[in-house]
Scaffold this motif. Structure first.
Motif, PDB file in Angstrom:
ATOM      1  N   HIS A  10      64.759  47.061  51.822  1.00  0.00           N
ATOM      2  CA  HIS A  10      63.408  47.083  52.392  1.00  0.00           C
ATOM      3  C   HIS A  10      63.003  45.703  52.925  1.00  0.00           C
ATOM      4  O   HIS A  10      62.340  45.601  53.960  1.00  0.00           O
ATOM      5  CB  HIS A  10      62.396  47.612  51.377  1.00  0.00           C
ATOM      6  N   ALA A  11      63.409  44.659  52.225  1.00  0.00           N
ATOM      7  CA  ALA A  11      63.121  43.305  52.709  1.00  0.00           C
ATOM      8  C   ALA A  11      63.836  43.051  54.041  1.00  0.00           C
ATOM      9  O   ALA A  11      63.252  42.487  54.976  1.00  0.00           O
ATOM     10  CB  ALA A  11      63.549  42.273  51.675  1.00  0.00           C
ATOM     11  N   ASP A  12      65.092  43.476  54.139  1.00  0.00           N
ATOM     12  CA  ASP A  12      65.835  43.305  55.387  1.00  0.00           C
ATOM     13  C   ASP A  12      65.223  44.112  56.529  1.00  0.00           C
ATOM     14  O   ASP A  12      65.205  43.659  57.680  1.00  0.00           O
ATOM     15  CB  ASP A  12      67.301  43.691  55.197  1.00  0.00           C
ATOM     16  N   GLN A  13      64.716  45.288  56.224  1.00  0.00           N
ATOM     17  CA  GLN A  13      64.048  46.078  57.264  1.00  0.00           C
ATOM     18  C   GLN A  13      62.838  45.329  57.817  1.00  0.00           C
ATOM     19  O   GLN A  13      62.607  45.315  59.029  1.00  0.00           O
ATOM     20  CB  GLN A  13      63.610  47.436  56.715  1.00  0.00           C
ATOM     21  N   GLU A  14      62.066  44.720  56.936  1.00  0.00           N
ATOM     22  CA  GLU A  14      60.889  43.960  57.383  1.00  0.00           C
ATOM     23  C   GLU A  14      61.294  42.742  58.209  1.00  0.00           C
ATOM     24  O   GLU A  14      60.688  42.456  59.234  1.00  0.00           O
ATOM     25  CB  GLU A  14      60.045  43.527  56.176  1.00  0.00           C
ATOM     26  N   ILE A  15      62.310  42.029  57.762  1.00  0.00           N
ATOM     27  CA  ILE A  15      62.760  40.836  58.482  1.00  0.00           C
ATOM     28  C   ILE A  15      63.290  41.213  59.858  1.00  0.00           C
ATOM     29  O   ILE A  15      63.026  40.526  60.849  1.00  0.00           O
ATOM     30  CB  ILE A  15      63.831  40.087  57.656  1.00  0.00           C
ATOM     31  N   SER A  16      64.034  42.303  59.929  1.00  0.00           N
ATOM     32  CA  SER A  16      64.652  42.686  61.203  1.00  0.00           C
ATOM     33  C   SER A  16      63.623  43.126  62.252  1.00  0.00           C
ATOM     34  O   SER A  16      63.934  43.112  63.442  1.00  0.00           O
ATOM     35  CB  SER A  16      65.687  43.787  60.985  1.00  0.00           C
ATOM     36  N   LYS A  17      62.429  43.483  61.827  1.00  0.00           N
ATOM     37  CA  LYS A  17      61.396  43.866  62.793  1.00  0.00           C
ATOM     38  C   LYS A  17      61.003  42.707  63.701  1.00  0.00           C
ATOM     39  O   LYS A  17      60.529  42.916  64.810  1.00  0.00           O
ATOM     40  CB  LYS A  17      60.157  44.389  62.063  1.00  0.00           C
ATOM     41  N   SER A  18      61.199  41.479  63.234  1.00  0.00           N
ATOM     42  CA  SER A  18      60.830  40.310  64.032  1.00  0.00           C
ATOM     43  C   SER A  18      61.942  39.880  64.987  1.00  0.00           C
ATOM     44  O   SER A  18      61.772  38.918  65.739  1.00  0.00           O
ATOM     45  CB  SER A  18      60.459  39.145  63.112  1.00  0.00           C
ATOM     46  N   SER A  70      70.498  46.202  57.051  1.00  0.00           N
ATOM     47  CA  SER A  70      69.663  47.386  56.863  1.00  0.00           C
ATOM     48  C   SER A  70      70.213  48.591  57.623  1.00  0.00           C
ATOM     49  O   SER A  70      70.043  49.727  57.185  1.00  0.00           O
ATOM     50  CB  SER A  70      68.212  47.097  57.273  1.00  0.00           C
TER      51      SER A  70
END
Length: 125
Positions: A10-18, A70
């Motif tokens: 979930h942390a990687d999903q958030e980071i990859s959004k940027s 992710s």
């Protein structure tokens, strides 16, 4: 699948959004470096621009790596075979190629794009 793997996923999903905004910043920084080279700018300006480009590439690379992880899925965090299988999927291959391209570009910039400034040697009296 462990709880830690889910949290990291979930942390990687958030980071990859940027990633899209970070890759755009890297493109802009690269453009500045090229413009300064064409204008035959002083070494200290080229060095500053090269260092900013390196930082932008590093940030984009971290986001791409997070996107890659992710995309592989939660199971791939704990299982290397699942990770290898996920690399063979179209999305996994696309992210892997993007990560490799960014790593190569960053290393090329570090080797040839950041000029070193001459160091003053103290006089021996």
């Amino acid at each position: 699948m462990s709880r830690e793997a889910e949290v990291r996923f979930h942390a990687d999903q958030e980071i990859s959004k940027s990633f899209p905004e970070l890759i755009e910043k890297a493109r802009q920084a690269e453009s500045v470096v090229h413009d300064l080279r064409e204008a035959d700018a002083p070494e200290f300006e080229l060095r500053a621009a090269g260092l900013l480009f390196d930082k932008a590439l590093t940030d984009a690379l971290r986001a791409a790596e997070a996107g890659q992880r992710s995309t592989f899925g939660v199971k791939a965090y704990d299982d290397r075979i699942a990770r290898r299988k996920a690399k063979a999927t179209p999305d996994g291959a696309r992210w892997t190629a993007e990560v490799d391209k960014l790593r190569t570009l960053r290393e090329e910039n570090r080797l040839t794009g950041i000029p070193t400034l001459p160091r003053l040697v103290p006089s021996a009296r």
